[in-house]
Write a protein that holds these residues in place. Structure first.
Motif, PDB file in Angstrom:
ATOM      1  N   GLY A 121       8.212 -42.170 103.437  1.00  0.00           N
ATOM      2  CA  GLY A 121       7.127 -41.563 104.213  1.00  0.00           C
ATOM      3  C   GLY A 121       5.744 -41.976 103.762  1.00  0.00           C
ATOM      4  N   MET A 122       5.587 -43.221 103.324  1.00  0.00           N
ATOM      5  CA  MET A 122       4.287 -43.642 102.782  1.00  0.00           C
ATOM      6  C   MET A 122       3.212 -43.762 103.850  1.00  0.00           C
ATOM      7  N   HIS A 123       3.607 -43.707 105.140  1.00  0.00           N
ATOM      8  CA  HIS A 123       2.586 -43.739 106.189  1.00  0.00           C
ATOM      9  C   HIS A 123       1.733 -42.457 106.143  1.00  0.00           C
ATOM     10  N   ARG A 124       2.266 -41.413 105.459  1.00  0.00           N
ATOM     11  CA  ARG A 124       1.493 -40.164 105.347  1.00  0.00           C
ATOM     12  C   ARG A 124       0.391 -40.268 104.292  1.00  0.00           C
ATOM     13  N   LEU A 125       0.488 -41.282 103.406  1.00  0.00           N
ATOM     14  CA  LEU A 125      -0.569 -41.465 102.404  1.00  0.00           C
ATOM     15  C   LEU A 125      -1.806 -42.002 103.116  1.00  0.00           C
TER      16      LEU A 125
END
Ligand code: ATP
Ligand code: MG
Length: 411
Positions: A94-98
């Motif tokens: 879920g690194m797109h949330r960073l």
């Protein structure tokens, strides 16, 4: 008995080579960290499908070069490159949330079943960067800057940066059609690889290394199509802005319309850095933008751009680095005392060794002068006075110091 040898296309990185490898690794951490990039380590093997979808099944990598094997009815593959693995991890975690940009860097071994030759191995190492979340050309410029500054930090110059824009899937379609049209009359003369590229991925025709194919593509009517500005206005603006940034940053580059790169997923910016001091395998860095890959692998639509460098090729360009000598070698004939002093030094951050074989004093001194900067003599006299004789092995200067002062003297 037959001796088992290292596998074709693989190499040991021996202790004597290590100073250069440590240097490359330390500089990578130092330079990429300055740009806000964090290191990521992904597994050496992944599901085969990841590379089929992530690298593209019309590429040489997927068609010919993968080490694929089955385990428990699963098809697994040793990673031939690391972008697909990093993208998988980006999605899965879920690194797109960073907050964007998410900048990642990596280093490690890659595996490709290729014909081994100078600069081409079956297990080789790459160091690379991926930047997620920014579609503007500022990211392209920064990624190219990271690459050139890393190479500068390694002390490498005499490098050439080449850039090109592959456009977007839309404008590329028109180009592909035109390219196929002009090449069609020569179809039967193309190499078998190019014949299959013609159908599956005509852009890759420009990448062919076969002299007969190159001759065909040099024909004026084909060159006219290749050299034409086929990209749409948006893509052209993106490319022009990138060029402006590179000019501002003082990065010298040239435009190479034949630069299409081996992977299927690139769009817009592609770039390559070559060394003028290597033979025919002279590319040290390849990179590009891959705005559709994250989505294609099941993630949120996220633009991205990155590069990878071949570390063996970098290593061959770096002038030799000295192996770092041990700081202290303890010489004595009371093993227990020698061990105690050595461990005391190690505990205080000093690299130290003592003679494990209890050889004669002269032999110990010989060994010390080959491997260490200082000999610390702990003979009967010294032990009696609670002292150590410190001999500088470069200058042969010698001083006696109290044991409690030894750290101060060595530091
Ligand atoms: P080529 O056209 O030379 O096969 P590539 O497009 O396959 O290159 P990339 O996948 O872009 O190469 O890899 C980036 C860098 O990794 C290359 O520029 C090169 O320095 C290095 N590299 C690639 N394949 C090998 C290999 N088999 N052995 C050593 N280094 C390699
Ligand atoms: Mg290749």
């Amino acid at each position: 008995m037959t001796i088992i040898k290292v596998q074709k296309g693989t190499k040991d990185i021996l202790p004597a080579d290590m100073p250069i490898w440590h240097f490359m690794e330390e500089k990578a951490k130092e330079v990429f960290t300055k740009y806000g990039a964090k290191e990521i380590r992904t597994p050496i093997f992944e599901a085969t499908e990841l590379f089929a979808r992530g690298v593209g099944d019309t590429t040489d990598i997927v068609n010919k070069e993968m080490y694929t094997f089955e385990k428990s009815e699963r098809s697994l593959t040793l990673r031939p490159e690391n972008t697909a693995g990093v993208v998988r991890s980006f999605i899965e975690n879920g690194m797109h949330r960073l907050s964007a940009p998410v900048k990642l860097w990596y280093k490690g071994p890659m595996f490709r079943y290729e014909r081994p030759q100078a600069g081409r191995q079956r297990q080789f190492h790459q160091v690379g960067v991926e930047v997620f979340g920014i579609s503007q050309p500022t990211a392209d410029a920064e990624v190219i800057l990271m690459a050139t500054n890393y190479l500068k930090a390694l002390g490498l110059n005499d490098l050439s940066v080449e850039i090109n824009s592959l456009g977007c899937p839309k404008c590329r379609e028109t180009f592909k059609t035109k390219l196929k049209e002009v090449i069609k009359p020569y179809y039967s003369e193309l190499c078998p690889d190019c014949q299959s590229r013609y159908e599956k991925n005509p852009l890759r025709l420009l990448d062919c290394k076969v002299p007969e194919c190159k001759e065909i593509f040099a024909k004026s009517e084909i060159q006219e199509v290749i050299q034409s500005d086929f990209i749409c206005e948006d893509c052209a603006n993106h490319f022009n802005e990138l060029k402006d940034y590179l000019n501002i940053l003082g990065i010298k580059y040239s435009i190479n319309k034949l630069l299409v790169r081996g992977l299927d997923y690139y769009n817009r910016t592609v770039f390559e850095i070559t060394s003028n001091n290597l033979g025919s395998q002279n590319a040290v860095c390849g990179g590009g933008r891959y705005d559709s890959l994250v989505k294609n692998l099941g993630g949120e639509d996220t633009p991205a751009i990155g590069f990878a460098m071949g570390m063996e090729r970098l290593a061959s360009l770096i002038s030799s680095k000295e192996d770092i000598k041990t700081t202290a070698f303890i010489i004595g004939n009371n093993m227990a005392e020698s061990i105690k002093l050595t461990e005391y030094l190690r505990d205080n951050g000093i690299t130290a060794e003592f003679d494990l074989t209890n050889k004669k004093f002269v032999k110990q001194l010989e060994k010390a002068s080959k491997t260490a900067k200082y000999a610390l003599i702990l003979g009967e006299d010294e032990l009696a006075k609670n002292e150590v004789t410190v001999k500088n092995l470069e200058t042969s200067e010698q001083v006696s110091v109290k044991k409690e002062n030894i750290l101060a003297v060595l530091n």
